[in-house]
Design an enzyme around this catalytic site. Sequence first.
Site, PDB file in Angstrom:
ATOM      1  CG  ASP A  75      68.371  20.617 -70.274  1.00 39.59           C
ATOM      2  OD1 ASP A  75      67.759  20.605 -69.194  1.00 39.59           O
ATOM      3  OD2 ASP A  75      68.166  21.461 -71.169  1.00 39.59           O
ATOM      4  N   GLY A 134      64.528  21.478 -65.307  1.00 39.12           N
ATOM      5  CA  GLY A 134      63.645  20.375 -65.692  1.00 39.12           C
ATOM      6  C   GLY A 134      64.455  19.105 -65.633  1.00 39.12           C
ATOM      7  NE  ARG A 147      69.795  45.976 -51.029  1.00 39.39           N
ATOM      8  CZ  ARG A 147      70.476  47.083 -50.787  1.00 39.39           C
ATOM      9  NH1 ARG A 147      71.053  47.267 -49.616  1.00 39.39           N
ATOM     10  NH2 ARG A 147      70.567  48.022 -51.700  1.00 39.39           N
ATOM     11  NE  ARG A 171      62.957  27.745 -74.515  1.00 39.35           N
ATOM     12  CZ  ARG A 171      63.788  28.565 -73.891  1.00 39.35           C
ATOM     13  NH1 ARG A 171      64.209  29.666 -74.482  1.00 39.35           N
ATOM     14  NH2 ARG A 171      64.223  28.289 -72.675  1.00 39.35           N
ATOM     15  NE  ARG A 221      66.700  20.132 -73.385  1.00 37.86           N
ATOM     16  CZ  ARG A 221      66.542  18.985 -72.723  1.00 37.86           C
ATOM     17  NH1 ARG A 221      67.157  17.885 -73.112  1.00 37.86           N
ATOM     18  NH2 ARG A 221      65.757  18.931 -71.670  1.00 37.86           N
TER      19      ARG A 221
HETATM   20  P1  GDP Z   1      68.965  17.504 -66.227  1.00 38.30           P
HETATM   21  O1  GDP Z   1      68.236  18.801 -66.338  1.00 38.30           O
HETATM   22  O2  GDP Z   1      70.440  17.677 -66.215  1.00 38.30           O
HETATM   23  O3  GDP Z   1      68.500  16.630 -65.102  1.00 38.30           O
HETATM   24  O4  GDP Z   1      68.647  16.723 -67.575  1.00 38.30           O
HETATM   25  P2  GDP Z   1      67.206  16.586 -68.292  1.00 38.30           P
HETATM   26  O5  GDP Z   1      66.356  15.680 -67.491  1.00 38.30           O
HETATM   27  O6  GDP Z   1      66.663  17.919 -68.627  1.00 38.30           O
HETATM   28  O7  GDP Z   1      67.629  15.950 -69.684  1.00 38.30           O
HETATM   29  C1  GDP Z   1      68.210  14.692 -69.785  1.00 38.30           C
HETATM   30  C2  GDP Z   1      67.255  13.757 -70.590  1.00 38.30           C
HETATM   31  O8  GDP Z   1      67.972  12.650 -71.052  1.00 38.30           O
HETATM   32  C3  GDP Z   1      66.124  13.204 -69.759  1.00 38.30           C
HETATM   33  O9  GDP Z   1      64.984  13.102 -70.572  1.00 38.30           O
HETATM   34  C4  GDP Z   1      66.622  11.810 -69.349  1.00 38.30           C
HETATM   35  O10 GDP Z   1      65.575  10.884 -69.124  1.00 38.30           O
HETATM   36  C5  GDP Z   1      67.408  11.428 -70.570  1.00 38.30           C
HETATM   37  N1  GDP Z   1      68.571  10.575 -70.332  1.00 38.30           N
HETATM   38  C6  GDP Z   1      69.351  10.501 -69.235  1.00 38.30           C
HETATM   39  N2  GDP Z   1      70.394   9.684 -69.457  1.00 38.30           N
HETATM   40  C7  GDP Z   1      70.262   9.240 -70.727  1.00 38.30           C
HETATM   41  C8  GDP Z   1      71.044   8.381 -71.560  1.00 38.30           C
HETATM   42  O11 GDP Z   1      72.095   7.894 -71.193  1.00 38.30           O
HETATM   43  N3  GDP Z   1      70.570   8.165 -72.821  1.00 38.30           N
HETATM   44  C9  GDP Z   1      69.432   8.716 -73.281  1.00 38.30           C
HETATM   45  N4  GDP Z   1      69.065   8.427 -74.543  1.00 38.30           N
HETATM   46  N5  GDP Z   1      68.677   9.528 -72.529  1.00 38.30           N
HETATM   47  C10 GDP Z   1      69.106   9.788 -71.278  1.00 38.30           C
HETATM   48  P1  IMO Z   2      68.325  22.170 -65.875  1.00 38.71           P
HETATM   49  O1  IMO Z   2      68.407  22.167 -64.377  1.00 38.71           O
HETATM   50  C1  IMO Z   2      68.874  24.233 -69.655  1.00 38.71           C
HETATM   51  C2  IMO Z   2      68.467  28.578 -69.641  1.00 38.71           C
HETATM   52  C3  IMO Z   2      67.316  29.186 -70.405  1.00 38.71           C
HETATM   53  C4  IMO Z   2      67.949  30.494 -70.849  1.00 38.71           C
HETATM   54  C5  IMO Z   2      68.793  30.876 -69.643  1.00 38.71           C
HETATM   55  C6  IMO Z   2      68.129  31.866 -68.699  1.00 38.71           C
HETATM   56  O2  IMO Z   2      67.198  21.375 -66.423  1.00 38.71           O
HETATM   57  O3  IMO Z   2      69.648  21.830 -66.465  1.00 38.71           O
HETATM   58  P2  IMO Z   2      66.141  31.624 -66.937  1.00 38.71           P
HETATM   59  O4  IMO Z   2      64.717  31.217 -67.136  1.00 38.71           O
HETATM   60  O5  IMO Z   2      66.896  30.770 -65.994  1.00 38.71           O
HETATM   61  O6  IMO Z   2      66.307  33.085 -66.616  1.00 38.71           O
HETATM   62  O7  IMO Z   2      66.812  31.443 -68.398  1.00 38.71           O
HETATM   63  O8  IMO Z   2      69.074  29.676 -68.951  1.00 38.71           O
HETATM   64  N1  IMO Z   2      68.109  27.571 -68.626  1.00 38.71           N
HETATM   65  C7  IMO Z   2      68.311  26.255 -68.781  1.00 38.71           C
HETATM   66  N2  IMO Z   2      68.770  25.556 -69.829  1.00 38.71           N
HETATM   67  N3  IMO Z   2      68.576  23.590 -68.518  1.00 38.71           N
HETATM   68  C8  IMO Z   2      68.148  24.274 -67.439  1.00 38.71           C
HETATM   69  O9  IMO Z   2      67.955  23.695 -66.228  1.00 38.71           O
HETATM   70  C9  IMO Z   2      67.954  25.665 -67.547  1.00 38.71           C
HETATM   71  N4  IMO Z   2      67.516  26.637 -66.714  1.00 38.71           N
HETATM   72  C10 IMO Z   2      67.631  27.795 -67.378  1.00 38.71           C
HETATM   73  O10 IMO Z   2      66.938  28.386 -71.492  1.00 38.71           O
HETATM   74  O11 IMO Z   2      68.819  30.276 -71.929  1.00 38.71           O
HETATM   75 MG    MG Z   3      66.905  19.771 -67.599  1.00 42.54          MG
END
Ligand code: GDP
Ligand code: IMO
Ligand code: MG
Length: 431
Positions: free
Chosen positions: A13, A40, A142, A310, A312
């Site tokens: 994230d 996500g 497998r 959930r 974070r």
């Molecule tokens: P990813 O899984 O690494 O692609 O990240 P996520 O999308 O799960 O979480 C990043 C969140 O932060 C998203 O809701 C974005 O829209 C938001 N976001 C991205 N860049 C920024 C930023 O510079 N500032 C703020 N406030 N939100 C951001």
């Molecule tokens: P993005 O791509 C944050 C975390 C879960 C859990 C652990 C194992 O959005 O960064 P899983 O369901 O993969 O077996 O869960 O990994 N987890 C993530 N946490 N961002 C993600 O993806 C995650 N994908 C899995 O919360 O702790």
């Molecule tokens: Mg994410």
Amino acid sequence: MAGTCVVGLQWGDEAKGKIVDLIGDQFDFVVRYNGGANAGHTVVVDGKTFKLSLLPTGVIRPATTSVIGNGVVVYPPRFFEEVDSLARAGVDLSKRLFLSDHAHVIFPYHMEEERLAESSTEGKIGTTGRGIGPCYQDKVGRRFAIRVGELLRPDHLRERLAQIVPFKNRLCTAFADGNATPKVFEPTALADEYLGYAERIRPYVTDTSRLLHEAVKAGKRVLFEAAQGSLLDVDHGTYPYVTSSSSLPSGIWSGSGLPAKNVKRIIGVVKAYTSRVGRGPFPTELDDGIDGYGERIRKVGREYGTVTGRPRRTGWFDAMAVRYTAALSGADEITVMLLDVLSGLPELKLCVGYDLDGERRTHFTSDAYELERCKPIYETLPGWTEDITTARKLTDLPAAARRYVDRVGELVGLPVSVVSVGPGREQTIRV
Ligand code: GDP
Ligand code: IMO
Ligand code: MG
């Protein structure tokens, strides 16, 4: 050919999706090589929000071809859900989205296995419940795995499920302790259901490894999009509190079929602080109550999981952890995201060392049991009060914010190429 990888350097994230979207127009192909719908990625384009779990974020850019590589695990209903929701938003994916015939398929019994494991006391990791771990277990084991290509052969699929499902039913029954009643599955019904998906999925299925090799030969530019964060990598993350795939760029070779030598640039994405979903050690966590900084960062940064909703866990930036993942990933640069979330905090802390049983540690340990005992040693920097969401160049930032970003880069030992001050495409400072 210019192969680039965007990889998260924390526990996921980090806003990888925003960076992929930002540079997506410079690429012909965008490739997912690991994970599944546990990811996500939220992207905001012209005020419109896109949420992607299984499909590469690159799908939003109309000129790119998107690839779901062999290293990904796929739950077909989720695949259709995302394709349909993009179609409703005007994004047409026909002939520009491809799914590897070697990717593994997630079945409902995988989710059931995970539910039962997660409801036992010993097995709890805090997973997303999407069947990711059990599907990868079957892949490596497998005997009970099914790949996308097999969905397209009806007699074969019926035969395989007739063997696998009774075994899975016995496994789930054995797995269930007194509190959890296991679901049981019926092979014919499951085969009917998945053969229905097969017809819809067929136009997307191909040998994506060959597709990418041909693309490279033709001089196409390829962007690899990591799911999860490097600290969740199954080998180098904080095991066992990790995911079940290789989220580091090392996963590219096995998860897409393209040799690592094709990747020339690695962009490491970090948040200006740290977040983590699920269980596992988190030395800089701010577990400081409802009026504390941790909750404030959660509220301002909207730190709630995209997949599960959930809350974070949040905490200070851990330079020890990011220096470790920067080295493992081979990152050439970092992008510092969500800097705006820290506005208004009177002072900011950066973790520059750990105290482990009274001794100072200057390097990270990915051993979860050791990391659990590490206490952070902080350096404190002044905060800023200004709203920075309209900043578009470094000089628009208050001096304290610039100093914070500079210090993050210095501690990690890499240049900062982007600073992000909001979710929108335009809320970006290119350094
Ligand atoms: P990813 O899984 O690494 O692609 O990240 P996520 O999308 O799960 O979480 C990043 C969140 O932060 C998203 O809701 C974005 O829209 C938001 N976001 C991205 N860049 C920024 C930023 O510079 N500032 C703020 N406030 N939100 C951001
Ligand atoms: P993005 O791509 C944050 C975390 C879960 C859990 C652990 C194992 O959005 O960064 P899983 O369901 O993969 O077996 O869960 O990994 N987890 C993530 N946490 N961002 C993600 O993806 C995650 N994908 C899995 O919360 O702790
Ligand atoms: Mg994410």
